[in-house]
Motif scaffolding. Structure first.
Motif, PDB file in Angstrom:
ATOM      1  N   ASN A 262       0.780  -1.240   0.000  1.00  0.00           N
ATOM      2  CA  ASN A 262       0.000   0.000   0.000  1.00  0.00           C
ATOM      3  C   ASN A 262       0.812   1.290   0.000  1.00  0.00           C
ATOM      4  O   ASN A 262       0.224   2.371  -0.007  1.00  0.00           O
ATOM      5  CB  ASN A 262      -0.944  -0.006   1.212  1.00  0.00           C
ATOM      6  CG  ASN A 262      -1.954  -1.128   1.116  1.00  0.00           C
ATOM      7  OD1 ASN A 262      -2.790  -1.141   0.230  1.00  0.00           O
ATOM      8  ND2 ASN A 262      -1.846  -2.101   2.010  1.00  0.00           N
ATOM      9  N   ARG A 263       2.099   1.185   0.014  1.00  0.00           N
ATOM     10  CA  ARG A 263       2.956   2.366  -0.050  1.00  0.00           C
ATOM     11  C   ARG A 263       4.008   2.143  -1.130  1.00  0.00           C
ATOM     12  O   ARG A 263       4.486   1.037  -1.326  1.00  0.00           O
ATOM     13  CB  ARG A 263       3.667   2.634   1.291  1.00  0.00           C
ATOM     14  CG  ARG A 263       2.741   3.020   2.421  1.00  0.00           C
ATOM     15  CD  ARG A 263       2.176   4.427   2.192  1.00  0.00           C
ATOM     16  NE  ARG A 263       1.346   4.892   3.288  1.00  0.00           N
ATOM     17  CZ  ARG A 263       0.016   4.785   3.317  1.00  0.00           C
ATOM     18  NH1 ARG A 263      -0.616   4.188   2.339  1.00  0.00           N
ATOM     19  NH2 ARG A 263      -0.678   5.264   4.320  1.00  0.00           N
ATOM     20  N   ASP A 264       4.368   3.202  -1.810  1.00  0.00           N
ATOM     21  CA  ASP A 264       5.381   3.115  -2.867  1.00  0.00           C
ATOM     22  C   ASP A 264       6.756   3.246  -2.226  1.00  0.00           C
ATOM     23  O   ASP A 264       7.337   4.329  -2.204  1.00  0.00           O
ATOM     24  CB  ASP A 264       5.145   4.220  -3.896  1.00  0.00           C
ATOM     25  CG  ASP A 264       6.154   4.191  -5.026  1.00  0.00           C
ATOM     26  OD1 ASP A 264       6.709   3.112  -5.300  1.00  0.00           O
ATOM     27  OD2 ASP A 264       6.387   5.257  -5.623  1.00  0.00           O
ATOM     28  N   VAL A 265       7.251   2.153  -1.661  1.00  0.00           N
ATOM     29  CA  VAL A 265       8.540   2.169  -0.974  1.00  0.00           C
ATOM     30  C   VAL A 265       9.541   1.288  -1.716  1.00  0.00           C
ATOM     31  O   VAL A 265       9.173   0.309  -2.354  1.00  0.00           O
ATOM     32  CB  VAL A 265       8.422   1.704   0.498  1.00  0.00           C
ATOM     33  CG1 VAL A 265       7.570   2.672   1.309  1.00  0.00           C
ATOM     34  CG2 VAL A 265       7.876   0.292   0.595  1.00  0.00           C
ATOM     35  N   ALA A 266      10.802   1.660  -1.614  1.00  0.00           N
ATOM     36  CA  ALA A 266      11.881   0.857  -2.206  1.00  0.00           C
ATOM     37  C   ALA A 266      12.233  -0.322  -1.308  1.00  0.00           C
ATOM     38  O   ALA A 266      12.803  -1.309  -1.762  1.00  0.00           O
ATOM     39  CB  ALA A 266      13.110   1.725  -2.450  1.00  0.00           C
ATOM     40  N   GLY A 267      11.901  -0.218  -0.026  1.00  0.00           N
ATOM     41  CA  GLY A 267      12.186  -1.279   0.929  1.00  0.00           C
ATOM     42  C   GLY A 267      11.661  -0.904   2.304  1.00  0.00           C
ATOM     43  O   GLY A 267      11.183   0.219   2.515  1.00  0.00           O
TER      44      GLY A 267
END
Length: 156
Positions: A71-76
């Motif tokens: 649900n979040r645009d995270v790289a990690g």
């Protein structure tokens, strides 16, 4: 001919990072969170690009990490928690579940998740790892940045 060497560093550029932190043993996990935030900011990650999600305990970390990855645009994601050995097998079950859960998520989502979950025999050992003799939260943050950087280099 020399072998090709690909190695990450702690400067992956502008990326978004998730941090999942257990509220159980907060006197320890809060210090680990502070260490992770300091390491991220010290390596150029802006506070606006960091999402911190608190979950009840370490057992809940894998599901919470999954929700962040979905649900979040995270790289990690950095997973922070503490499991302290007691007099029952509960310690073993929780440690195994968290380890397996995070490993499965790394492979399922193809994104790095830094394992910053302390598994200690007592509170003193946990406190040492949360600041008195280094900060495992900060170390997990640096490991995540290296993994993101290495992935960028491998896929470019």
């Amino acid at each position: 001919m020399a072998a090709e060497l690909i190695e990450g560093d702690t400067n992956p550029g502008k990326v978004k990072i998730g941090i999942v932190v257990s509220k159980w043993n907060s006197m320890i996990t809060d210090k680990m969170l502070d260490g992770a935030l300091k390491a991220l900011k010290g390596n150029g990650i802006e506070e606006a690009d960091i999402t911190v999600v608190k979950c009840p305990g370490s057992y809940e970390i894998p599901l919470t990490v999954q929700k962040v990855l979905e649900n979040r645009d995270v790289a990690g994601v950095i997973a922070l928690g503490v499991v302290i050995r007691g007099g029952t097998p509960h310690f073993d079950y929780v440690c195994d579940a968290v380890n397996r859960g995070i490993t499965d998520l790394i492979l399922k989502h193809n994104k790095p998740v830094a394992f910053g979950v302390l598994t200690t025999d007592d509170v003193k050992q946990a406190m040492e790892r949360a600041g008195e003799k280094g900060n495992k939260g900060g170390e997990a943050a640096l490991a995540l940045l290296e993994m993101i950087s290495m992935e960028q280099k491998l896929t470019s």
